[in-house]
Each structure stands twice: as structure tokens, then as C-alpha cells.
Design an enzyme around this catalytic site. Structure first.
Site, PDB file in Angstrom:
ATOM      1  CB  CYS A  98      -2.889   6.336   2.373  1.00 12.30           C
ATOM      2  SG  CYS A  98      -3.823   5.109   3.303  1.00 12.30           S
TER       3      CYS A  98
ATOM      4  CD  GLU B  70      -1.695   2.372   1.598  1.00 14.17           C
ATOM      5  OE1 GLU B  70      -1.419   3.237   0.724  1.00 14.17           O
ATOM      6  OE2 GLU B  70      -1.654   2.579   2.809  1.00 14.17           O
TER       7      GLU B  70
END
Length: 326
Positions: free
Chosen positions: A49, A15
Site C-alpha cells: 500500500c 487503511e
């Protein structure tokens, strides 16, 4: 990490950040979109994020949304995150503050309009004003950068196609949000946006039961949910069948088993086999069971013999009406 995992033939997930879109269509509930949009951009001082970073507004509601959004930013209270009345806390470090300040200055230098905010807060700590940038052209470095802080970029589009094109014109593909009162319209747009996740009428969120992950430079693989567990196990299939005239049970190498471990390939494998009359009709239910820390896939296969085909293997028993694997 990916290189080391590949070197040792090990699974991995990555990620790697995102530049998530927050699309507001002309039929959206604007008050709801503004309220959720402000939270999506300022939560944890914008250091998330999956935070909304690029706001894509339909031209019919762009001015109204921007006005309401700006007013909401003006009401933000900057302060100690331990104070319950604070709505915007500090950035993680002095370096983070300096990086964000440089990004905003470069964006303005390259033609972006500083609509609101844009400066570090003159107080102890690494605080940055809630900021809104508009008129960002594609040749502006800000267009492709991830701003890890309370900076919202505003873009205006004429229709759904332009919104999708702008959303997909990114190196990242983590999450996104679409706001519309027409759910079918929003679902259609969500399916066209190149990200690992899209939320309709809500900010990009996470929960233990929902798979989390992205595409492009946002990484690969999924965390959380059963998909997250499967990323770190090897899946094994065991098939037992009966052979006439013996009590022995053995594996059936029938064509329908090909592709079974990759669920996306199952329908195609079944269809291909059925067309060639290599297997009978099959109904499959897939269950997951956790056993000793590993995932065991249990298949319940109901097989109905076809009358228009000959045995494929010597001793194959056509009288067995069903094959079940408990």
C-alpha cells in the site's frame, strides 16, 4: 466497517490503500534515489500500500534519473521468491495479474507511453514485467488509479510548487518520499504534501514505534506506536485539588482543563485563559502509563498563584503553591 462502528458509537481506524509519490528534486543524490526508488516500487512485486507508485522528477534531473532507473529495471531477475537471487516475484493471484494487465493496456490506450515492460511474463505463475509508464495526462484513468504491481509512473515538473500540486492531486493520501540533499527544503515540501506520512531520503516505511496511517481515501486514524493504542481506548482525566479548611479533595472545573484531552487544543486553551487572567501560569508534562491494558494519562501540573486575581470559588486556597497529580 466504518458504518458499523459508527452505528454502535465505536472507534475505528481504516487503511484503504495509497498512490504514494516519490519526489526527486534537482539537488538529490541520484544514485541513492534510483537504488531506493527501484526497491520502493518492486518490493513484494509492488503489492504494498505504501509502495512508490508515482515518481515526480524535477526537469533538470528527469532524463538522467529515468535512464538509470530503466537500466536498474533491466537488471531485475524474475523468479521463485524462495530463491535468494530473485529480485521480482509473482503477483498474489491470476485475478491480480489480469487487473494489472488491463490497467496498463488502458493507460497506453489513453495516451501514456510504454517506456519499458508492460506485459505478463510467459511462464508458470502470475508474473508481470517491471514496467515504466511516462506521459500520463490527467484525463488518463491511470492518473488517479492505484497500480498494485511492479508499474512505475513517471512525471516531470519544473519546480517545487508543481511537484507539490501534482502530489496532492490524488484521491489518496497515505505516504510519500522526498529526495533532496537540502533537508530544510525537503522538510518544507514534506509539510505541504497531503499525506499521513512522508519520508525524506528514504522509502515510505513502517516500524512499531512509528504511527502509520493516511488521509483522504487512504483512510483515517493511526496504527502502531502509542497513537495506535490510543485509537482503541477512551482517555480519562482525573484531577485532585485541595480546598482550604477541609481534607476533602475534589475536582477543579477550571477553564484550563477544557481541551486538555485533545492535546492540539492545549496551547490555545492556556493562552485564552491566561489572557483573561482566569488561571495562573501553568507548566505541563504529559506521561503515558499502561495500566491493566488501558492508557492512563498522568499530568504533572505546576501552578503558581497569581497576585492580581480574586478567588473564583468560596474556600479556594491561594496559599497552595503547586498542584501535583502523581
Amino acid at each position: 466497517m466504518a458504518a458499523q462502528a459508527a452505528k454502535h458509537i465505536k472507534k475505528s481506524t481504516l487503511e484503504l490503500g495509497g498512490n504514494d509519490v516519490f519526489v526527486v528534486l534537482d539537488d538529490a543524490d541520484l544514485d541513492k534515489a534510483v537504488r531506493i526508488g527501484v526497491n520502493a516500487r518492486l518490493n513484494n512485486a509492488g503489492q504494498v500500500c505504501t509502495a512508490a507508485k508515482r515518481f515526480i522528477l524535477h526537469e533538470k534531473i528527469a532524463d538522467t534519473f529515468l535512464s538509470k532507473f530503466t537500466e536498474a529495471f533491466k537488471q531485475v531477475k524474475i523468479g521463485d521468491p524462495l530463491d535468494e537471487s530473485t529480485t521480482l516475484g509473482p503477483l498474489s493471484s491470476k485475478d491480480a495479474l489480469e487487473t494489472l494487465t488491463k490497467q496498463v493496456n488502458e493507460a497506453v490506450k489513453n495516451g501514456a507511453t510504454l517506456h519499458y515492460g508492460g506485459k505478463p511474463v510467459q511462464r508458470e505463475g502470475s508474473f508481470f514485467e517491471p514496467t515504466i509508464l511516462t506521459n500520463i495526462s490527467r484525463d488518463n484513468p491511470a492518473y488517479f488509479e492505484e497500480f498494485f504491481g511492479p508499474v512505475a509512473q513517471m512525471y516531470v515538473v519544473k519546480n517545487d510548487d508543481e511537484a507539490v500540486a501534482l502530489a496532492n492531486d490524488s484521491h489518496y493520501g497515505l505516504g510519500g518520499a522526498v529526495f533532496s540533499q537540502n533537508i530544510e527544503r525537503a522538510k518544507k515540501m514534506a509539510s505541504r504534501i497531503e499525506t499521513g506520512m512522508v519520508y525524506i531520503n528514504w522509502l515510505t516505511d513502517t516500524a512499531p514505534e512509528l504511527p502509520f496511517g493516511g488521509v483522504k481515501r487512504s483512510g483515517y486514524g493511526r496504527e502502531l506506536s502509542d497513537l495506535g493504542v490510543k485509537e482503541f481506548v477512551n482517555q480519562k482525566l482525573v484531577v485532585v485539588r485541595q480546598i482550604r479548611g477541609t481534607h476533602q479533595k475534589t475536582c477543579q472545573p477550571a477553564g484550563f482543563l477544557r481541551g486538555l484531552l485533545h492535546f492540539d487544543l492545549v496551547p490555545a486553551a492556556f493562552e485564552h485563559a491566561a489572557v483573561n487572567q482566569r488561571i495562573p501560569a501553568i507548566f505541563i508534562r504529559i506521561f503515558n502509563r499502561v495500566a491493566r491494558g488501558n492508557i492512563l494519562f498522568l499530568f504533572d501540573l505546576s501552578v503558581f498563584p497569581s497576585s492580581n486575581r480574586s478567588p473564583r470559588y468560596p474556600g479556594e486556597d491561594r496559599s497552595v503553591p503547586a498542584l501535583r497529580i502523581p
